[in-house]
Design a protein around this motif. Structure first.
Motif, PDB file in Angstrom:
ATOM      1  N   UNK A  57      34.861  67.880 -59.553  1.00 16.43           N
ATOM      2  CA  UNK A  57      36.176  67.753 -60.184  1.00 16.43           C
ATOM      3  C   UNK A  57      36.521  66.284 -60.414  1.00 16.43           C
ATOM      4  N   UNK A  58      36.253  65.466 -59.414  1.00 19.72           N
ATOM      5  CA  UNK A  58      36.513  64.025 -59.533  1.00 19.72           C
ATOM      6  C   UNK A  58      35.667  63.401 -60.645  1.00 19.72           C
ATOM      7  N   UNK A  59      34.392  63.770 -60.675  1.00 18.18           N
ATOM      8  CA  UNK A  59      33.485  63.242 -61.696  1.00 18.18           C
ATOM      9  C   UNK A  59      33.898  63.718 -63.096  1.00 18.18           C
ATOM     10  N   UNK A  60      34.301  64.984 -63.197  1.00 21.51           N
ATOM     11  CA  UNK A  60      34.748  65.533 -64.480  1.00 21.51           C
ATOM     12  C   UNK A  60      35.972  64.769 -64.987  1.00 21.51           C
ATOM     13  N   UNK A  62      36.835  61.730 -64.281  1.00 21.16           N
ATOM     14  CA  UNK A  62      36.409  60.389 -64.684  1.00 21.16           C
ATOM     15  C   UNK A  62      35.798  60.421 -66.086  1.00 21.16           C
ATOM     16  N   UNK A  63      35.019  61.460 -66.374  1.00 24.99           N
ATOM     17  CA  UNK A  63      34.413  61.591 -67.707  1.00 24.99           C
ATOM     18  C   UNK A  63      35.480  61.838 -68.770  1.00 24.99           C
ATOM     19  N   UNK A  64      36.505  62.583 -68.424  1.00 22.22           N
ATOM     20  CA  UNK A  64      37.608  62.817 -69.364  1.00 22.22           C
ATOM     21  C   UNK A  64      38.338  61.509 -69.641  1.00 22.22           C
ATOM     22  N   UNK A  65      38.600  60.741 -68.587  1.00 21.20           N
ATOM     23  CA  UNK A  65      39.279  59.445 -68.765  1.00 21.20           C
ATOM     24  C   UNK A  65      38.443  58.511 -69.638  1.00 21.20           C
ATOM     25  N   UNK A  66      37.118  58.628 -69.520  1.00 19.50           N
ATOM     26  CA  UNK A  66      36.211  57.803 -70.327  1.00 19.50           C
ATOM     27  C   UNK A  66      35.989  58.396 -71.720  1.00 19.50           C
ATOM     28  N   UNK A  67      36.620  59.522 -71.977  1.00 20.63           N
ATOM     29  CA  UNK A  67      36.523  60.253 -73.237  1.00 20.63           C
ATOM     30  C   UNK A  67      35.089  60.692 -73.541  1.00 20.63           C
ATOM     31  N   UNK A  68      34.355  60.962 -72.479  1.00 15.89           N
ATOM     32  CA  UNK A  68      33.009  61.519 -72.616  1.00 15.89           C
ATOM     33  C   UNK A  68      33.148  63.033 -72.424  1.00 15.89           C
ATOM     34  N   UNK A  76      32.323  70.766 -66.113  1.00 13.94           N
ATOM     35  CA  UNK A  76      33.240  71.892 -65.967  1.00 13.94           C
ATOM     36  C   UNK A  76      32.462  73.190 -65.720  1.00 13.94           C
ATOM     37  N   UNK A  77      31.330  73.353 -66.388  1.00  9.09           N
ATOM     38  CA  UNK A  77      30.503  74.543 -66.159  1.00  9.09           C
ATOM     39  C   UNK A  77      29.958  74.556 -64.730  1.00  9.09           C
ATOM     40  N   UNK A  78      29.527  73.395 -64.256  1.00  4.64           N
ATOM     41  CA  UNK A  78      29.048  73.294 -62.876  1.00  4.64           C
ATOM     42  C   UNK A  78      30.191  73.553 -61.897  1.00  4.64           C
ATOM     43  N   UNK A  79      31.361  73.075 -62.238  1.00  2.91           N
ATOM     44  CA  UNK A  79      32.548  73.280 -61.415  1.00  2.91           C
ATOM     45  C   UNK A  79      32.879  74.781 -61.310  1.00  2.91           C
ATOM     46  N   UNK A  80      32.791  75.497 -62.429  1.00  2.00           N
ATOM     47  CA  UNK A  80      33.039  76.948 -62.427  1.00  2.00           C
ATOM     48  C   UNK A  80      32.062  77.664 -61.498  1.00  2.00           C
ATOM     49  N   UNK A  81      30.793  77.276 -61.573  1.00  2.00           N
ATOM     50  CA  UNK A  81      29.770  77.876 -60.716  1.00  2.00           C
ATOM     51  C   UNK A  81      30.091  77.606 -59.242  1.00  2.00           C
ATOM     52  N   UNK A  82      30.496  76.398 -58.952  1.00  2.00           N
ATOM     53  CA  UNK A  82      30.836  76.015 -57.590  1.00  2.00           C
ATOM     54  C   UNK A  82      32.050  76.800 -57.089  1.00  2.00           C
ATOM     55  N   UNK A  83      33.042  76.991 -57.933  1.00  2.00           N
ATOM     56  CA  UNK A  83      34.235  77.769 -57.576  1.00  2.00           C
ATOM     57  C   UNK A  83      33.839  79.207 -57.259  1.00  2.00           C
TER      58      UNK A  83
END
Length: 128
Positions: A57-60, A62-68, A76-83
């Motif tokens: 979530x933290x890394x995601x 950071x990527x959003x803030x960097x507009x990547x 986000x897909x990895x986050x869903x799997x983890x959830x």
């Protein structure tokens, strides 16, 4: 099905054995190979846990803030799997690793809590 239950019971015994009997493990794997259409699934709760979720979530973010956004979508897909895994573990209150047989399926719920967990995880990850 009884044969699969017996194999799972023996694998569960090997998980916490003082000394892993590799010849016994090899024999059990040969027995598993004899079961037609058997599917083995490693469910790695050590990899997908609350800590990993927080990092993703933290890394995601950071990527959003960097507009990547492409990398953020992947995370986000990895986050869903983890959830999904974290919710499953919490719902069933899983505390220890174990093998669970079902009709033509053998699940290895890996939590990293047993003496021989890492050896069996590596072994089954290579076999699957």
């Amino acid at each position: 099905m009884k044969e699969l239950i017996d194999i799972a019971d023996q694998l569960n015994t090997l998980l916490s054995a003082e000394q892993l009997d590799k010849s016994k493990l090899d024999g059990l794997v040969r027995e598993l190979d004899q079961i037609s259409d058997l599917r083995v699934k490693l469910v790695d709760f050590e990899k997908y846990n609350e800590e990993a979720l927080a990092k993703l979530t933290e890394e995601k973010m950071a990527q959003i803030r960097s507009q990547n956004f492409e990398q953020a979508a992947t995370l986000r897909e990895q986050e869903k799997e983890c959830i999904k895994y974290a919710n499953f573990q919490r719902y069933f209150k899983l505390k220890n690793s174990f093998f669970y047989p079902e009709e033509r399926k053998l699940f290895y719920f890996h939590l990293g809590t047993e003496r021989n967990d890492e050896i069996l995880k590596e072994f089954f990850a290579a076999v699957i």
